[in-house]
Design a protein around this motif. Structure first.
Motif, PDB file in Angstrom:
ATOM      1  N   LEU A   6     -21.256   8.516 -56.909  1.00  0.00           N
ATOM      2  CA  LEU A   6     -21.159   9.886 -57.394  1.00  0.00           C
ATOM      3  C   LEU A   6     -22.315  10.699 -56.843  1.00  0.00           C
ATOM      4  O   LEU A   6     -23.431  10.170 -56.720  1.00  0.00           O
ATOM      5  N   VAL A   7     -22.057  11.947 -56.498  1.00  0.00           N
ATOM      6  CA  VAL A   7     -23.122  12.903 -56.190  1.00  0.00           C
ATOM      7  C   VAL A   7     -23.097  13.942 -57.301  1.00  0.00           C
ATOM      8  O   VAL A   7     -22.069  14.601 -57.520  1.00  0.00           O
ATOM      9  N   VAL A   8     -24.216  14.060 -57.999  1.00  0.00           N
ATOM     10  CA  VAL A   8     -24.295  14.903 -59.188  1.00  0.00           C
ATOM     11  C   VAL A   8     -25.350  15.973 -58.947  1.00  0.00           C
ATOM     12  O   VAL A   8     -26.462  15.678 -58.472  1.00  0.00           O
ATOM     13  N   THR A   9     -25.029  17.210 -59.268  1.00  0.00           N
ATOM     14  CA  THR A   9     -25.989  18.307 -59.135  1.00  0.00           C
ATOM     15  C   THR A   9     -27.065  18.168 -60.190  1.00  0.00           C
ATOM     16  O   THR A   9     -26.897  17.455 -61.192  1.00  0.00           O
ATOM     17  N   PRO A  10     -28.216  18.851 -60.004  1.00  0.00           N
ATOM     18  CA  PRO A  10     -29.287  18.739 -60.995  1.00  0.00           C
ATOM     19  C   PRO A  10     -28.864  19.139 -62.404  1.00  0.00           C
ATOM     20  O   PRO A  10     -29.457  18.673 -63.382  1.00  0.00           O
ATOM     21  N   ASP A  11     -27.840  19.987 -62.550  1.00  0.00           N
ATOM     22  CA  ASP A  11     -27.407  20.381 -63.897  1.00  0.00           C
ATOM     23  C   ASP A  11     -26.390  19.407 -64.479  1.00  0.00           C
ATOM     24  O   ASP A  11     -25.838  19.643 -65.569  1.00  0.00           O
ATOM     25  N   GLY A  12     -26.083  18.287 -63.760  1.00  0.00           N
ATOM     26  CA  GLY A  12     -25.214  17.262 -64.315  1.00  0.00           C
ATOM     27  C   GLY A  12     -23.758  17.402 -63.961  1.00  0.00           C
ATOM     28  O   GLY A  12     -22.916  16.739 -64.592  1.00  0.00           O
ATOM     29  N   THR A  13     -23.382  18.195 -62.977  1.00  0.00           N
ATOM     30  CA  THR A  13     -21.984  18.363 -62.575  1.00  0.00           C
ATOM     31  C   THR A  13     -21.675  17.434 -61.407  1.00  0.00           C
ATOM     32  O   THR A  13     -22.447  17.345 -60.450  1.00  0.00           O
ATOM     33  N   ILE A  14     -20.526  16.756 -61.492  1.00  0.00           N
ATOM     34  CA  ILE A  14     -20.109  15.844 -60.427  1.00  0.00           C
ATOM     35  C   ILE A  14     -19.540  16.675 -59.279  1.00  0.00           C
ATOM     36  O   ILE A  14     -18.549  17.402 -59.455  1.00  0.00           O
ATOM     37  N   GLN A  15     -20.162  16.568 -58.102  1.00  0.00           N
ATOM     38  CA  GLN A  15     -19.655  17.322 -56.961  1.00  0.00           C
ATOM     39  C   GLN A  15     -19.016  16.423 -55.907  1.00  0.00           C
ATOM     40  O   GLN A  15     -18.410  16.905 -54.961  1.00  0.00           O
ATOM     41  N   TYR A  16     -19.143  15.100 -56.075  1.00  0.00           N
ATOM     42  CA  TYR A  16     -18.468  14.172 -55.187  1.00  0.00           C
ATOM     43  C   TYR A  16     -18.245  12.869 -55.949  1.00  0.00           C
ATOM     44  O   TYR A  16     -19.101  12.425 -56.707  1.00  0.00           O
ATOM     45  N   ALA A  17     -17.075  12.269 -55.739  1.00  0.00           N
ATOM     46  CA  ALA A  17     -16.765  10.947 -56.292  1.00  0.00           C
ATOM     47  C   ALA A  17     -16.043  10.153 -55.224  1.00  0.00           C
ATOM     48  O   ALA A  17     -15.138  10.662 -54.549  1.00  0.00           O
ATOM     49  N   SER A  18     -16.438   8.899 -55.036  1.00  0.00           N
ATOM     50  CA  SER A  18     -15.806   8.061 -54.017  1.00  0.00           C
ATOM     51  C   SER A  18     -14.429   7.610 -54.494  1.00  0.00           C
ATOM     52  O   SER A  18     -14.164   7.542 -55.703  1.00  0.00           O
ATOM     53  N   PRO A  19     -13.529   7.279 -53.533  1.00  0.00           N
ATOM     54  CA  PRO A  19     -12.169   6.866 -53.912  1.00  0.00           C
ATOM     55  C   PRO A  19     -12.116   5.643 -54.814  1.00  0.00           C
ATOM     56  O   PRO A  19     -11.125   5.444 -55.517  1.00  0.00           O
ATOM     57  N   SER A  20     -13.157   4.803 -54.793  1.00  0.00           N
ATOM     58  CA  SER A  20     -13.140   3.585 -55.619  1.00  0.00           C
ATOM     59  C   SER A  20     -13.150   3.892 -57.106  1.00  0.00           C
ATOM     60  O   SER A  20     -12.958   2.985 -57.921  1.00  0.00           O
ATOM     61  N   SER A  21     -13.380   5.155 -57.509  1.00  0.00           N
ATOM     62  CA  SER A  21     -13.355   5.502 -58.932  1.00  0.00           C
ATOM     63  C   SER A  21     -11.973   5.253 -59.529  1.00  0.00           C
ATOM     64  O   SER A  21     -11.847   4.940 -60.714  1.00  0.00           O
ATOM     65  N   ALA A  22     -10.922   5.381 -58.719  1.00  0.00           N
ATOM     66  CA  ALA A  22      -9.574   5.124 -59.228  1.00  0.00           C
ATOM     67  C   ALA A  22      -9.407   3.649 -59.575  1.00  0.00           C
ATOM     68  O   ALA A  22      -8.765   3.306 -60.575  1.00  0.00           O
ATOM     69  N   ARG A  23      -9.988   2.756 -58.760  1.00  0.00           N
ATOM     70  CA  ARG A  23      -9.861   1.331 -59.023  1.00  0.00           C
ATOM     71  C   ARG A  23     -10.718   0.897 -60.196  1.00  0.00           C
ATOM     72  O   ARG A  23     -10.288   0.098 -61.022  1.00  0.00           O
ATOM     73  N   MET A  24     -11.951   1.387 -60.272  1.00  0.00           N
ATOM     74  CA  MET A  24     -12.867   0.927 -61.306  1.00  0.00           C
ATOM     75  C   MET A  24     -12.628   1.619 -62.644  1.00  0.00           C
ATOM     76  O   MET A  24     -12.586   0.968 -63.698  1.00  0.00           O
ATOM     77  N   LEU A  25     -12.469   2.942 -62.615  1.00  0.00           N
ATOM     78  CA  LEU A  25     -12.441   3.723 -63.858  1.00  0.00           C
ATOM     79  C   LEU A  25     -11.043   4.179 -64.241  1.00  0.00           C
ATOM     80  O   LEU A  25     -10.854   4.713 -65.352  1.00  0.00           O
ATOM     81  N   GLY A  26     -10.087   4.011 -63.335  1.00  0.00           N
ATOM     82  CA  GLY A  26      -8.757   4.508 -63.633  1.00  0.00           C
ATOM     83  C   GLY A  26      -8.655   6.011 -63.545  1.00  0.00           C
ATOM     84  O   GLY A  26      -7.700   6.614 -64.048  1.00  0.00           O
TER      85      GLY A  26
END
Length: 933
Positions: A392-412
């Motif tokens: 994950l790439v998260v901005t300093p204020d805590g917003t997710i600005q990038y997520a890798s495709p593996s999030s679908a496999r791990m987190l659903g």
């Protein structure tokens, strides 16, 4: 350099030869790997270098004019070169001895030292001729010394080590060196050969010598160029640079000298002679620099660096330009305006081409870097796309600005559904987010609450946070999330296996000990608030021996289950090893609970076990220890163990609570065992012998060896006291070996002193001795060492062999008996003896226990008489000799003789005596036996 045919052709040819003796040489490479050469202290190296430079500057000033040269200018100009050339040669040879340098570098400097020595010798000879006013011919033997310098110096250059290079770099090096040689050759041809041609005459040796000097310079210059381009070790560059400067000075000076000499403009002491001095000084400075480099730690080579340096890259073009101008000078020596314009235009056009090449090379390099960056980005993207971890790439204020495709496999959850969402929506805790985005995180750490999968189940995860807010390509936090759920489960299993018994799944000894320590640390009130119970199954070995280990393991599992049911829910039950268990009682322990728990355990174990259709009955012995003040876990377990063994000694199937007096008993037992183990080494054991008498003839046929322990403090310790202890601790094996050897030794001494040569000795042997693999060898050694025959030895064994059915030991006795050693069955009738067993045992002698003999002469008692008679008759019927033990009265001897018993021993005949009194005792026994016969 040009050499005149005669001394009249060029001014002062002897002085010219002297100048020729000034030559430096190339290159070095080294590393501090060995011992330091003790020739110049390092703190003085800088002073020596400064002195050399000062000497060279003073020499140049004298030649140019600011400083006047005293005396003959030729002698002084040539003579001033001699010490510097000798010093340069010495420095090169001393560097070659420095063990800190590698072998190739030292070999190169050894060759440089040899080349410099040749040049110094030529200079010295020329200087001596100048001082004596001699005019040396040209060529002369001095030229041979000076010309020999070139091949030796060139061999030194190619001897220097170099790093491997790519094929393209090697081809570029070959082209660069070729340009150097061709361009320099054109300059030599135009500047030297064309100018000096009219002066060479028809003498081929003079012509060859004249050509040898400039061509030799060119050869060294090209060799040094090759060495420089092949050399990429940072610590070598300064020394190589100094050598390059020396060779370049030598080359320029040779060209200038040849041109000036051919035009009659040269005389010794000319300002160009400063270049000869400079070349030698630069060689000496290169040697000093090589010595400094040897003391530095070697750094890795960087093969691409020298080839990319602009200065080195432009050198071939400089030689190309020089060769081109030399050709123009040869065609138009007057350099007309048209020639100058042509040269300038060609040079400018060449410079533009070179500039275009440089720009092209730089553009090509930029494109290659862009291509490498693009391939790296594609590679990184492919790795991220196929990685199992979520990035994950998260901005300093805590917003997710990038997520890798593996999030679908791990987190659903798909990557697009996460982008733009706040991180706390994924972590379900703002506090967790704030903790996660701290800039002081280092390494991997776990999220205590884990993460929730889209379907609701919890994931154990491990996070790694990288603060990339200063990276313009990211400007936030890069968070790597790894699913460690399976690893945590596996680690949990490993922890369970490490702390629990694999068979019963109870706590093991390590966990039991740890829980006792924790309980002691938490109980700071009065003593007695915790208790430790140690349990041992009575005679459990018989279950394994009779029913097998599978049944034994099943019994242990059932024992564990019964123990769990017998204790309170908060108590700890552990299997400590084998058939030993432990129970820790804590949490509201009252005064009666330890005993009540032990009683419940005894009752639980009293019920038979039904295992694989077999009914197994077991009892258990329990030791109890309550915690005293300031007790440790080891002390509690030790005391409970002492109490448990006391319960076993008291009859088994019971419990005993530890008392302080037990410590003393254990300490006394340990002290007794220690004294017993040291008894042999201290010479406290002795043997006594008791005769065994033939009831028919009255002759003594054998002696029974009896061991005695005479302790310096305990006094005479009875065998009935120390023999069982020796059996228990295993000391009976070395003690029995000593008894066997000593008995055979004493019997051999009796034979030598004149006793009956058929006299035998009887030695008691325990089951534990027979179980030792070396016992048969001990018997053979004892007989052979003391020159006895097997018939001289009788081994006495107890009927426990027959009771416990030790078939393996019985077979071992049979093998020993086959050698001729006799076997006696001792104390017959004290156990579960049966005359029917006698046929199964390999025995020759049967010894009737004294309990039967004591009752032989009791008035009105016919039963003892009948029993002894039966034993004697049955034993003799199967070929055994019968010995009656414990004969103490004449009436007993007479009754035995009447029954027909073969032998007797006892106090009526003689008490056990020391070896020194055996012969007298034998004589007394025989006299008494004859007297009553």
């Amino acid at each position: 350099m040009i050499r005149p045919t005669t001394s009249a052709d060029l001014p002062v040819p002897g002085a010219a030869l002297a100048r020729r003796a000034a030559r430096p040489f190339p290159r070095e490479r080294g590393h501090a790997t060995g011992r330091r050469v003790k020739w110049i202290p390092r703190r003085r190296e800088s002073i020596l270098g400064a002195a050399l430079i000062g000497y060279a500057l003073l020499y140049a000033a004298a030649l140019i004019g600011p400083v006047a040269i005293p005396g003959d200018r030729t002698v002084m100009a040539v003579g001033a070169l001699v010490p510097i050339r000798c010093l340069a040669a010495a420095l090169a040879l001393l560097v070659a001895r420095d063990r800190r340098l590698d072998g190739d570098t030292r070999r190169a400097w050894r060759l440089l030292g040899a080349a410099a020595s040749l040049y110094a010798a030529g200079t010295a000879v020329t200087a001596a001729a100048a001082v004596g006013g001699l005019a040396l011919p040209f060529p002369s033997p001095v030229d041979a010394l000076l010309l020999a310098f070139y091949p030796v110096a060139f061999a030194a250059l190619v001897a220097f080590p170099a790093v491997p290079q790519a094929r393209a770099d090697r081809l570029r090096l070959m082209f660069d060196v070729a340009i150097w040689v061709v361009g320099g050759g054109i300059v030599v041809w135009v500047a030297v050969l064309s100018a000096a041609g009219p002066h060479l005459g028809d003498d081929p040796i003079a012509a060859a010598t004249t050509l040898g000097y400039p061509l030799g310079d060119l050869m060294l210059l090209s060799g040094l160029a090759t060495a420089t381009l092949r050399q990429s070790f940072p610590h070598q560059r300064r020394a190589l640079t100094l050598l390059l400067g020396g060779i370049a000075a030598l080359f320029v000076d040779d060209i200038a000298w040849s041109v000036l000499s051919s035009k009659g403009l040269y005389a010794p002491g000319h300002p160009i002679d400063a270049l000869w001095m400079a070349s030698t000084v630069l060689l000496a400075l290169a040697a000093l620099e090589q010595r400094k480099a040897a003391a530095l730690p070697r750094r890795a080579a960087s093969p691409a660096v020298p080839m990319q340096r602009l200065g080195v890259t432009l050198v071939p073009y400089a030689f190309l330009t020089a060769g081109y101008w030399a050709l123009l000078a040869h065609l138009d020596p007057t350099f007309s305006m048209q020639t100058i314009q042509l040269a300038a235009g060609s040079t400018g056009l060449g410079a533009l081409v070179i500039g275009r090449q440089i720009v092209g090379l730089r553009e090509n390099g930029r494109l290659l870097r862009l291509q490498a960056e693009r391939e790296s980005a594609m590679r990184f993207e492919s790795i991220i796309r196929n990685a199992s971890d979520v990035v994950l790439v998260v901005t300093p204020d805590g917003t997710i600005q990038y997520a890798s495709p593996s999030s679908a496999r791990m987190l659903g959850r798909s990557a697009t559904s996460l982008v733009g969402r706040p991180l706390d929506g994924l972590l379900s805790s703002e506090a967790t987010v704030n903790s996660l985005l701290r800039s002081d995180h280092a390494g991997a750490f776990e999220l205590p609450a884990g993460l929730r999968h889209a379907d609701g189940h919890r994931l154990d995860v491990e996070c790694t946070v990288a603060d990339l807010r200063d990276d313009p390509a990211v400007r936030g936090f890069a968070i790597t999330i790894r699913d460690v759920t399976e690893r945590r489960v596996y680690q949990g299993r490993l922890r369970h296996q490490a702390l629990h018994d694999g068979l019963t799944q109870l706590a093991n000894r390590h966990l039991f000990h740890d829980r006792i320590e924790r309980a002691l640390a938490q109980r700071t009130a009065a003593p007695g608030q915790i208790a430790v119970l140690l349990l041992d199954l009575d005679d459990f070995r018989k279950v394994n021996d009779s029913l097998g280990h599978a049944t034994g393991d099943a019994v242990l599992v059932h024992v564990g289950e019964r123990l769990r049911q017998a204790v309170r829910p908060g108590d700890t039950v552990a299997r400590l090893g084998g058939d030993e268990f432990g129970v820790l009682l804590e949490h509201g322990l009252d005064a009666d609970e330890p005993r009540s728990c032990a009683q419940r355990i005894l009752e639980a174990m009293a019920a038979p076990f039904d295992i694989f259709g077999d009914r197994i009955e077991l009892s258990v012995s329990v030791g109890i220890r309550r915690n005293p003040r300031d007790a440790t876990a080891d002390e509690l377990m030790r005391d409970a163990d002492v109490a448990m063994y006391d319960a076993k000694a008291g009859g088994k199937g019971r419990f005993v609570e530890f008392e302080e007096a037990m410590h003393q008993a254990v300490a006394m037992k340990l002290a007794f065992e220690a004294d017993l183990r040291q008894g042999l080494a201290r010479g406290e054991f002795t043997l006594q012998f008791q005769p065994i008498v033939d009831l028919t003839s009255g002759r003594v046929r054998s002696l029974e060896a009896l061991v005695r322990w005479r302790h310096p403090e305990r006094g005479n310790v009875p065998p009935a006291t120390f023999i069982p202890v020796a059996e228990e601790i295993g000391y009976i094996v070395p003690l029995g070996r000593w008894i066997l050897l000593r008995a055979c030794r004493d019997l051999a001494a009796l034979h030598a002193a004149g006793s009956d040569p058929d006299l035998a000795v009887s030695v008691n042997v325990s089951v534990r001795q027979l179980s030792a693999p070396e016992f048969a060898a001990d018997v053979a050694t004892a007989l052979e060492t003391h020159g006895l025959r097997p018939r001289h030895l009788i081994l006495e064994v107890t009927e426990s062999l027959m009771i416990d059915d030790h078939q393996g030991l019985i077979d071992e006795l049979a093998r020993i008996r086959a050698t001729g050693v006799r076997i006696a069955l001792d104390d017959f009738g004290t156990g579960y003896s049966s005359l029917a067993y006698l046929n199964r045992l390999p025995v020759d002698v049967l010894k009737i226990d004294r309990a039967f003999i004591d009752r032989l002469d009791d008035d009105g008692q016919d039963e003892p008489d009948a029993v002894v008679t039966a034993i004697v008759k049955v034993g003799q019927a199967i070929g055994l000799q019968i010995v009656a033990e414990g004969v103490e009265r004449e009436s007993q001897r007479a009754r035995l003789a009447a029954i027909g018993c073969d032998f007797a021993q006892g106090y009526w005949y003689a008490r056990p005596v020391d070896p020194a009194d055996v012969q007298k005792t034998i004589a007394a026994c025989e006299r008494r036996a004859v007297a009553v016969a």
